[in-house]
Design a protein around this motif. Structure first.
Motif, PDB file in Angstrom:
ATOM      1  N   ARG A  52       7.438   0.349   0.529  1.00  0.00           N
ATOM      2  CA  ARG A  52       6.726   0.910  -0.624  1.00  0.00           C
ATOM      3  C   ARG A  52       6.052   2.232  -0.251  1.00  0.00           C
ATOM      4  O   ARG A  52       6.045   3.178  -1.034  1.00  0.00           O
ATOM      5  CB  ARG A  52       5.700  -0.106  -1.115  1.00  0.00           C
ATOM      6  N   ARG A  53       5.488   2.294   0.944  1.00  0.00           N
ATOM      7  CA  ARG A  53       4.852   3.541   1.372  1.00  0.00           C
ATOM      8  C   ARG A  53       5.885   4.654   1.527  1.00  0.00           C
ATOM      9  O   ARG A  53       5.635   5.809   1.157  1.00  0.00           O
ATOM     10  CB  ARG A  53       4.125   3.304   2.690  1.00  0.00           C
ATOM     11  N   LEU A  54       7.064   4.330   2.049  1.00  0.00           N
ATOM     12  CA  LEU A  54       8.131   5.326   2.186  1.00  0.00           C
ATOM     13  C   LEU A  54       8.581   5.844   0.827  1.00  0.00           C
ATOM     14  O   LEU A  54       8.820   7.045   0.641  1.00  0.00           O
ATOM     15  CB  LEU A  54       9.314   4.719   2.950  1.00  0.00           C
ATOM     16  N   ILE A  55       8.671   4.924  -0.153  1.00  0.00           N
ATOM     17  CA  ILE A  55       9.070   5.343  -1.500  1.00  0.00           C
ATOM     18  C   ILE A  55       8.054   6.315  -2.080  1.00  0.00           C
ATOM     19  O   ILE A  55       8.414   7.342  -2.681  1.00  0.00           O
ATOM     20  CB  ILE A  55       9.248   4.108  -2.406  1.00  0.00           C
ATOM     21  N   TRP A  56       6.782   6.015  -1.895  1.00  0.00           N
ATOM     22  CA  TRP A  56       5.752   6.910  -2.436  1.00  0.00           C
ATOM     23  C   TRP A  56       5.734   8.262  -1.710  1.00  0.00           C
ATOM     24  O   TRP A  56       5.440   9.297  -2.316  1.00  0.00           O
ATOM     25  CB  TRP A  56       4.376   6.240  -2.353  1.00  0.00           C
ATOM     26  N   ILE A  57       6.037   8.258  -0.430  1.00  0.00           N
ATOM     27  CA  ILE A  57       6.129   9.533   0.295  1.00  0.00           C
ATOM     28  C   ILE A  57       7.260  10.382  -0.272  1.00  0.00           C
ATOM     29  O   ILE A  57       7.104  11.589  -0.527  1.00  0.00           O
ATOM     30  CB  ILE A  57       6.334   9.277   1.806  1.00  0.00           C
ATOM     31  N   LEU A  58       8.435   9.761  -0.515  1.00  0.00           N
ATOM     32  CA  LEU A  58       9.569  10.502  -1.064  1.00  0.00           C
ATOM     33  C   LEU A  58       9.260  11.018  -2.472  1.00  0.00           C
ATOM     34  O   LEU A  58       9.594  12.158  -2.820  1.00  0.00           O
ATOM     35  CB  LEU A  58      10.818   9.610  -1.081  1.00  0.00           C
ATOM     36  N   LEU A  59       8.629  10.161  -3.291  1.00  0.00           N
ATOM     37  CA  LEU A  59       8.295  10.596  -4.643  1.00  0.00           C
ATOM     38  C   LEU A  59       7.297  11.752  -4.636  1.00  0.00           C
ATOM     39  O   LEU A  59       7.423  12.716  -5.410  1.00  0.00           O
ATOM     40  CB  LEU A  59       7.729   9.419  -5.442  1.00  0.00           C
ATOM     41  N   THR A  60       6.311  11.682  -3.756  1.00  0.00           N
ATOM     42  CA  THR A  60       5.302  12.750  -3.690  1.00  0.00           C
ATOM     43  C   THR A  60       5.915  14.058  -3.218  1.00  0.00           C
ATOM     44  O   THR A  60       5.652  15.127  -3.780  1.00  0.00           O
ATOM     45  CB  THR A  60       4.158  12.327  -2.767  1.00  0.00           C
ATOM     46  N   LEU A  61       6.746  13.986  -2.178  1.00  0.00           N
ATOM     47  CA  LEU A  61       7.393  15.203  -1.680  1.00  0.00           C
ATOM     48  C   LEU A  61       8.337  15.796  -2.721  1.00  0.00           C
ATOM     49  O   LEU A  61       8.434  17.021  -2.869  1.00  0.00           O
ATOM     50  CB  LEU A  61       8.149  14.903  -0.385  1.00  0.00           C
ATOM     51  N   SER A  62       9.028  14.923  -3.456  1.00  0.00           N
ATOM     52  CA  SER A  62       9.912  15.428  -4.518  1.00  0.00           C
ATOM     53  C   SER A  62       9.110  16.122  -5.611  1.00  0.00           C
ATOM     54  O   SER A  62       9.517  17.179  -6.119  1.00  0.00           O
ATOM     55  CB  SER A  62      10.716  14.275  -5.116  1.00  0.00           C
ATOM     56  N   ALA A  63       7.970  15.545  -5.971  1.00  0.00           N
ATOM     57  CA  ALA A  63       7.126  16.169  -6.990  1.00  0.00           C
ATOM     58  C   ALA A  63       6.612  17.519  -6.522  1.00  0.00           C
ATOM     59  O   ALA A  63       6.587  18.493  -7.286  1.00  0.00           O
ATOM     60  CB  ALA A  63       5.960  15.244  -7.334  1.00  0.00           C
ATOM     61  N   VAL A  64       6.214  17.605  -5.248  1.00  0.00           N
ATOM     62  CA  VAL A  64       5.751  18.886  -4.701  1.00  0.00           C
ATOM     63  C   VAL A  64       6.877  19.915  -4.716  1.00  0.00           C
ATOM     64  O   VAL A  64       6.683  21.084  -5.076  1.00  0.00           O
ATOM     65  CB  VAL A  64       5.200  18.691  -3.278  1.00  0.00           C
ATOM     66  N   GLY A  65       8.088  19.485  -4.350  1.00  0.00           N
ATOM     67  CA  GLY A  65       9.228  20.401  -4.380  1.00  0.00           C
ATOM     68  C   GLY A  65       9.535  20.896  -5.784  1.00  0.00           C
ATOM     69  O   GLY A  65       9.822  22.078  -5.994  1.00  0.00           O
ATOM     70  N   LEU A  66       9.477  19.981  -6.765  1.00  0.00           N
ATOM     71  CA  LEU A  66       9.720  20.384  -8.152  1.00  0.00           C
ATOM     72  C   LEU A  66       8.648  21.351  -8.649  1.00  0.00           C
ATOM     73  O   LEU A  66       8.942  22.304  -9.385  1.00  0.00           O
ATOM     74  CB  LEU A  66       9.769  19.149  -9.052  1.00  0.00           C
TER      75      LEU A  66
END
Length: 651
Positions: A52-66
């Protein structure tokens, strides 16, 4: 757990850890993720389980990239401009109309100056083509008659090229020889399908170095003879004073026969004379020099400018001009008429109607486009005393380069301060220098195209030209008689229709078109779009952005620099003690009592200062012993008990 670690853990548990008070970057990031308003970062810390923590890291980084991608698109879109077109119907100011005779000077008045040049030109035609005075003869060989040498052929020798090689026949000597130098084909777009012996050109050499030469060839003998003639012609005209040249050219009375504007009669008082180097005396209608600009409130040919010009074709220079008629240019009152570049030729014996559409354009300057408002930021002196334009800049730049490189100014452009026009008596090398410099200018190697910029605002008139036969066969007789009678006070001959030019310039409609560039986004729109992207992808506001800047830049930098300073200070103190031979003393972190800076600090303890409290020593100092509670027992001051205190029961 060691006592020191217990104390540290207890302090971390009891004291608040905030921002720059955190001792390490990892604890600072942990504090930020727990306290920030951006939900993604908080979920990284509080989520249980690695997946779950890995998923949130990926989602946060994707949001920052967008966010970064969308913000970059917004920034790029901010520096773009949209074009808007506005059409208005109103009374329009009439433009300035400059009119020139294609023949700059009266040939009859110029014969004294051009007699030698014309004579040598006729000799060249007779030698190369075997005819003279317009009568065809059998072509002779160049060597059949040795042409007398002259200064014109000494300066620029006319050559006949054989088989496109560097074997040439010199017109002056009639001898064949090999030539060295670069070959420049001035008519490279024209393919010569005839005899290769018809190729004629000339050679220009550096006066200071005869081995430096350039050969200029022409696929047409007409172009070769005319170019050779123009070079000598400009050299002669450069030595004639301006006042004399104005007298040699056409006056307003010579050029103008009839004039009407907006249905009313006009005359030479409505025209302003200016002297053009290549076209002699030119006349500008509605120049605005007297502070008044004429306007028109009705479209159509009857409400524009109508003039009949007398060009006197019989007095044309046969070698300088190969066409007849007039040349006109429609322009703004503050614009210099580059009639040699963008003028419109008007043919004689015809009625030429020019309909106009007015358009005013406005471009945005930096950072939207690389244009200039007034030309003040361009490092080129304006030689034309008119408002800035790209052509003025290019011509002025070339003229300055001409003066700097060749030591004199080119005849077709205005004189810079302190310069004089080129002539090969004072500047024998100017022709070779001019051709070399012009070659660099055309190839954009002179730097003028890189320096000069377009003007941000400009006016233009789109022209539509139509031609009709004039005068008609039915009216030719009486019209020529009447015009001859009107002109009879100055000339004693009947006019020919090939001597007349009928010109009409008018607005086709009174629609004024504005083409303007507007910013696609303003600062307010840009900030609003930024806020929308931050809120969409990270549920973040401006306060969150300030918080990110504070934590990731200010606080992180403060922690790193403080730790570096502490290490450097400790290293420096240890080094000083080693030099003086003193034993190492307790560090600042180990000071106790009134020497401890923590105790001196009047502020409330923070996490960082709390960690600087002294650690307990291994060998404890003897503490104060506990009190002997037996000594607290009450002792009587009497040796014997008084009788009255005895217990009654004892009795």
């Amino acid at each position: 757990m060691a006592p020191g670690k217990k104390i540290t853990a207890k302090i971390k548990k009891t004291l608040p850890v905030t921002g720059p008070q955190a001792p390490t970057l990892s604890e600072l990031m942990n504090w930020y993720c727990l306290n920030t308003n951006t939900h993604g970062c908080r979920r990284i810390v509080v989520s249980r389980g690695r997946l779950r923590r890995l998923i949130w890291i990926l989602l946060t980084l994707s949001a920052v990239g967008l966010i970064l991608w969308q913000c970059a698109e917004l920034l790029m879109n901010y520096y773009s401009a949209s074009v808007s077109v506005t059409v208005q119907f109103q009374k329009l100011p009439f433009p300035a109309v400059t009119i020139c005779n294609i023949n700059p000077y009266k040939y009859s008045a110029m014969k004294d100056y051009l007699s030698e040049l014309d004579k040598e030109t006729k000799n060249a035609l007779e030698t190369f083509y075997g005819f003279s005075e317009g009568k065809s003869k059998v072509r002779r060989s160049v060597g059949d008659e040795n042409t007398t040498g002259s200064e014109f052929f000494e300066q620029i020798a006319l050559l006949k090229f054989e088989d496109f090689s560097k074997t040439v026949t010199d017109l002056r000597s009639g001898q064949k020889r090999k030539t060295e130098g670069s070959v420049f084909h001035k008519d490279s777009s024209i393919v010569n399908s005839g005899d290769s012996n018809d190729i004629i050109g000339f050679q220009l050499c550096d006066a200071n170095n005869s081995s430096e030469c350039a050969l200029y060839t022409f696929s047409s003998g007409v172009n070769a003879i005319q170019e050779w003639y123009k070079l000598h012609y400009m050299n002669i005209m450069a030595q004639i004073p301006l006042e004399t040249k104005e007298k040699l050219s056409y006056s307003a009375d010579d050029l103008l026969l009839t004039c009407f504007f907006d249905g009313l009669s006009c005359d030479k008082r409505h025209f302003t004379r200016f002297h053009h180097p290549l076209y002699g005396n030119c006349y500008t209608f509605n120049s605005g020099e007297n502070g008044t600009v004429l306007s028109t409130s009705t479209g159509g040919s009857e409400y524009g400018l109508q003039v009949v010009l007398y060009i006197d074709e019989a007095d044309y220079n046969p070698f300088l001009v190969t066409s007849s008629g007039a040349k006109i240019m429609v322009h703004d009152q503050n614009e210099y008429p580059f009639i040699e570049d963008i003028g419109t030729e008007i043919e004689p014996a015809a009625a030429t109607s020019i309909g106009m559409h007015f358009t005013q354009s406005r471009k945005l300057s930096k950072p939207y486009s690389d244009c200039t408002e007034t030309g003040a930021d361009i490092p080129v002196e304006n030689l034309y005393n008119k408002s800035y334009s790209l052509q003025i800049c290019l011509h002025s730049c070339f003229q300055k380069a001409m003066v700097d490189s060749c030591g004199c100014a080119q005849y077709a452009q205005p004189l810079p301060a302190g310069a004089e026009y080129c002539n090969y008596k004072k500047n024998p090398n100017w022709m070779y220098c001019y051709y070399r410099l012009h070659e660099k200018f055309v190839k954009e190697q002179l730097g003028c195209q890189q320096i000069c910029k377009d003007a941000c605002s400009f006016k233009e008139w789109a022209l539509t030209t139509s031609i009709a036969q004039w005068p008609s066969t039915a009216s030719e007789d009486w019209m020529l008689r009447v015009l001859s009678w009107d002109k009879g006070q100055k000339i004693n001959k009947k006019l020919n229709k090939t001597d007349l030019v009928n010109l009409m310039v008018f607005y086709e409609d009174l629609n004024e078109r504005f083409i303007s560039e507007n910013p696609t986004n303003t600062i307010v729109t840009l900030l609003s779009n930024f806020g929308g992207q931050l809120g969409l992808w990270m549920s973040c506001s401006v306060v969150c952005v300030i918080e990110i800047v504070e934590v990731f830049f200010i606080d992180s930098f403060s922690i790193v620099m403080r730790r570096r300073w502490q290490k450097t200070k400790k290293w420096w103190n240890d080094r000083k003690r080693e030099q003086v031979g003193k034993p190492s003393q307790a560090s600042d972190l180990e000071r106790q009592g009134h020497d401890n800076p923590v105790c001196i600090d009047e502020d409330l303890p923070t996490f960082n200062t709390a960690l600087r409290l002294p650690l307990p020593r291994e060998n404890h100092l003897p503490r104060t012993p506990p009190p002997n509670y037996s000594t607290l027992r009450l002792e009587t001051a009497f040796t014997e008990q008084l009788p009255d205190t005895l217990d009654v029961t004892q009795h």
